[in-house]
Scaffold this motif. Structure first.
Motif, PDB file in Angstrom:
ATOM      1  N   VAL A  21      42.689  50.785  27.196  1.00 20.76           N
ATOM      2  CA  VAL A  21      44.144  50.717  27.129  1.00 20.76           C
ATOM      3  C   VAL A  21      44.597  49.339  27.590  1.00 20.76           C
ATOM      4  O   VAL A  21      43.881  48.638  28.300  1.00 20.76           O
ATOM      5  CB  VAL A  21      44.827  51.791  28.008  1.00 20.76           C
ATOM      6  N   ASN A  22      45.785  48.946  27.181  1.00 21.60           N
ATOM      7  CA  ASN A  22      46.408  47.712  27.657  1.00 21.60           C
ATOM      8  C   ASN A  22      47.570  48.090  28.556  1.00 21.60           C
ATOM      9  O   ASN A  22      48.409  48.892  28.171  1.00 21.60           O
ATOM     10  CB  ASN A  22      46.907  46.862  26.493  1.00 21.60           C
ATOM     11  N   PRO A  47      41.285  56.528  38.356  1.00 20.21           N
ATOM     12  CA  PRO A  47      41.066  55.085  38.472  1.00 20.21           C
ATOM     13  C   PRO A  47      40.642  54.482  37.131  1.00 20.21           C
ATOM     14  O   PRO A  47      39.948  55.120  36.339  1.00 20.21           O
ATOM     15  CB  PRO A  47      39.929  54.964  39.486  1.00 20.21           C
ATOM     16  N   ILE A  48      41.089  53.257  36.889  1.00 19.77           N
ATOM     17  CA  ILE A  48      40.695  52.532  35.688  1.00 19.77           C
ATOM     18  C   ILE A  48      40.225  51.142  36.100  1.00 19.77           C
ATOM     19  O   ILE A  48      40.667  50.588  37.107  1.00 19.77           O
ATOM     20  CB  ILE A  48      41.845  52.445  34.661  1.00 19.77           C
ATOM     21  N   PHE A  49      39.294  50.578  35.336  1.00 22.51           N
ATOM     22  CA  PHE A  49      38.800  49.225  35.590  1.00 22.51           C
ATOM     23  C   PHE A  49      39.565  48.274  34.684  1.00 22.51           C
ATOM     24  O   PHE A  49      39.573  48.443  33.465  1.00 22.51           O
ATOM     25  CB  PHE A  49      37.301  49.113  35.331  1.00 22.51           C
ATOM     26  N   MET A  67      42.200  34.517  36.237  1.00 19.41           N
ATOM     27  CA  MET A  67      41.605  35.793  35.853  1.00 19.41           C
ATOM     28  C   MET A  67      41.393  36.641  37.088  1.00 19.41           C
ATOM     29  O   MET A  67      41.048  36.139  38.158  1.00 19.41           O
ATOM     30  CB  MET A  67      40.278  35.565  35.136  1.00 19.41           C
ATOM     31  N   GLN A  68      41.622  37.925  36.917  1.00 17.09           N
ATOM     32  CA  GLN A  68      41.446  38.893  38.007  1.00 17.09           C
ATOM     33  C   GLN A  68      40.885  40.162  37.385  1.00 17.09           C
ATOM     34  O   GLN A  68      41.273  40.544  36.287  1.00 17.09           O
ATOM     35  CB  GLN A  68      42.786  39.170  38.676  1.00 17.09           C
ATOM     36  N   SER A  69      39.987  40.835  38.081  1.00 16.77           N
ATOM     37  CA  SER A  69      39.489  42.116  37.586  1.00 16.77           C
ATOM     38  C   SER A  69      39.155  43.013  38.765  1.00 16.77           C
ATOM     39  O   SER A  69      38.895  42.545  39.873  1.00 16.77           O
ATOM     40  CB  SER A  69      38.260  41.922  36.693  1.00 16.77           C
ATOM     41  N   GLY A  70      39.194  44.313  38.507  1.00 17.26           N
ATOM     42  CA  GLY A  70      38.871  45.278  39.544  1.00 17.26           C
ATOM     43  C   GLY A  70      39.346  46.671  39.188  1.00 17.26           C
ATOM     44  O   GLY A  70      39.964  46.889  38.145  1.00 17.26           O
ATOM     45  N   VAL A  71      39.043  47.615  40.058  1.00 16.69           N
ATOM     46  CA  VAL A  71      39.440  49.004  39.861  1.00 16.69           C
ATOM     47  C   VAL A  71      40.875  49.174  40.342  1.00 16.69           C
ATOM     48  O   VAL A  71      41.231  48.721  41.427  1.00 16.69           O
ATOM     49  CB  VAL A  71      38.493  49.958  40.624  1.00 16.69           C
ATOM     50  N   VAL A  72      41.688  49.826  39.511  1.00 20.44           N
ATOM     51  CA  VAL A  72      43.085  50.081  39.851  1.00 20.44           C
ATOM     52  C   VAL A  72      43.262  51.596  39.954  1.00 20.44           C
ATOM     53  O   VAL A  72      43.105  52.320  38.974  1.00 20.44           O
ATOM     54  CB  VAL A  72      44.050  49.496  38.796  1.00 20.44           C
ATOM     55  N   TYR A  73      43.565  52.064  41.136  1.00 21.66           N
ATOM     56  CA  TYR A  73      43.728  53.497  41.388  1.00 21.66           C
ATOM     57  C   TYR A  73      45.119  53.961  40.967  1.00 21.66           C
ATOM     58  O   TYR A  73      46.035  53.149  40.830  1.00 21.66           O
ATOM     59  CB  TYR A  73      43.484  53.784  42.871  1.00 21.66           C
ATOM     60  N   THR A  99      46.476  42.396  30.143  1.00 20.43           N
ATOM     61  CA  THR A  99      45.655  43.271  30.987  1.00 20.43           C
ATOM     62  C   THR A  99      44.988  44.326  30.122  1.00 20.43           C
ATOM     63  O   THR A  99      45.665  45.119  29.478  1.00 20.43           O
ATOM     64  CB  THR A  99      46.505  43.963  32.060  1.00 20.43           C
ATOM     65  N   GLN A 100      43.668  44.330  30.112  1.00 19.22           N
ATOM     66  CA  GLN A 100      42.893  45.309  29.360  1.00 19.22           C
ATOM     67  C   GLN A 100      42.126  46.180  30.337  1.00 19.22           C
ATOM     68  O   GLN A 100      41.462  45.670  31.240  1.00 19.22           O
ATOM     69  CB  GLN A 100      41.927  44.621  28.414  1.00 19.22           C
ATOM     70  N   CYS A 101      42.233  47.501  30.162  1.00 22.54           N
ATOM     71  CA  CYS A 101      41.622  48.447  31.102  1.00 22.54           C
ATOM     72  C   CYS A 101      40.746  49.445  30.360  1.00 22.54           C
ATOM     73  O   CYS A 101      40.971  49.734  29.181  1.00 22.54           O
ATOM     74  CB  CYS A 101      42.702  49.200  31.869  1.00 22.54           C
ATOM     75  N   GLN A 102      39.765  49.979  31.087  1.00 25.04           N
ATOM     76  CA  GLN A 102      38.852  50.978  30.547  1.00 25.04           C
ATOM     77  C   GLN A 102      38.716  52.124  31.519  1.00 25.04           C
ATOM     78  O   GLN A 102      38.728  51.929  32.730  1.00 25.04           O
ATOM     79  CB  GLN A 102      37.465  50.384  30.315  1.00 25.04           C
ATOM     80  N   PHE A 103      38.570  53.316  30.970  1.00 25.15           N
ATOM     81  CA  PHE A 103      38.315  54.507  31.791  1.00 25.15           C
ATOM     82  C   PHE A 103      36.823  54.632  32.007  1.00 25.15           C
ATOM     83  O   PHE A 103      36.028  54.308  31.187  1.00 25.15           O
ATOM     84  CB  PHE A 103      38.828  55.766  31.097  1.00 25.15           C
TER      85      PHE A 103
END
Length: 103
Positions: A21-22, A47-49, A67-73, A99-103
């Motif tokens: 998801v974006n 949570p999604i990464f 750039m930033q990345s991590g788990v978002v609760y 912002t691109q996220c994955q489950f």
């Protein structure tokens, strides 16, 4: 027998596939010195990464990347930053983030 193995493997691959998801990001420029972009996980109950790419542009047209990345609760946000090299001569005037996220 071979057909059952193929069906089992196909089911296994489909069950572990990720869903992407974006997230919409909001960005603020702070006095031309830096820019902050924020994307929040208010829509999903797990949570999604996420990976966030931030781009800022200065008054003279130079682009700055972060750039930033991590788990978002659930209910939390991810923040990304970009900074101007010399904000007194060439301040930041605009920033955007993807912002691109994955489950």
């Amino acid at each position: 027998m071979m057909m059952k193995i193929k069906v089992l493997l196909a089911t296994l691959f489909l069950s572990v596939s990720t869903y992407a998801v974006n997230l919409r990001a909001n960005c603020w420029v702070n006095g031309g010195v830096n820019a902050v972009c924020e994307a929040c996980n208010f829509s999903y109950h797990r949570p999604i990464f996420c990976s966030m790419q931030v781009r800022g542009v200065s008054s003279r047209g130079f682009w700055f990347n972060g750039m930033q990345s991590g788990v978002v609760y659930p209910g939390q946000c991810i923040n990304g930053y970009v900074y101007a090299n010399n904000p007194y001569i060439d301040p930041l005037v605009h920033a955007t983030a993807n912002t691109q996220c994955q489950f």
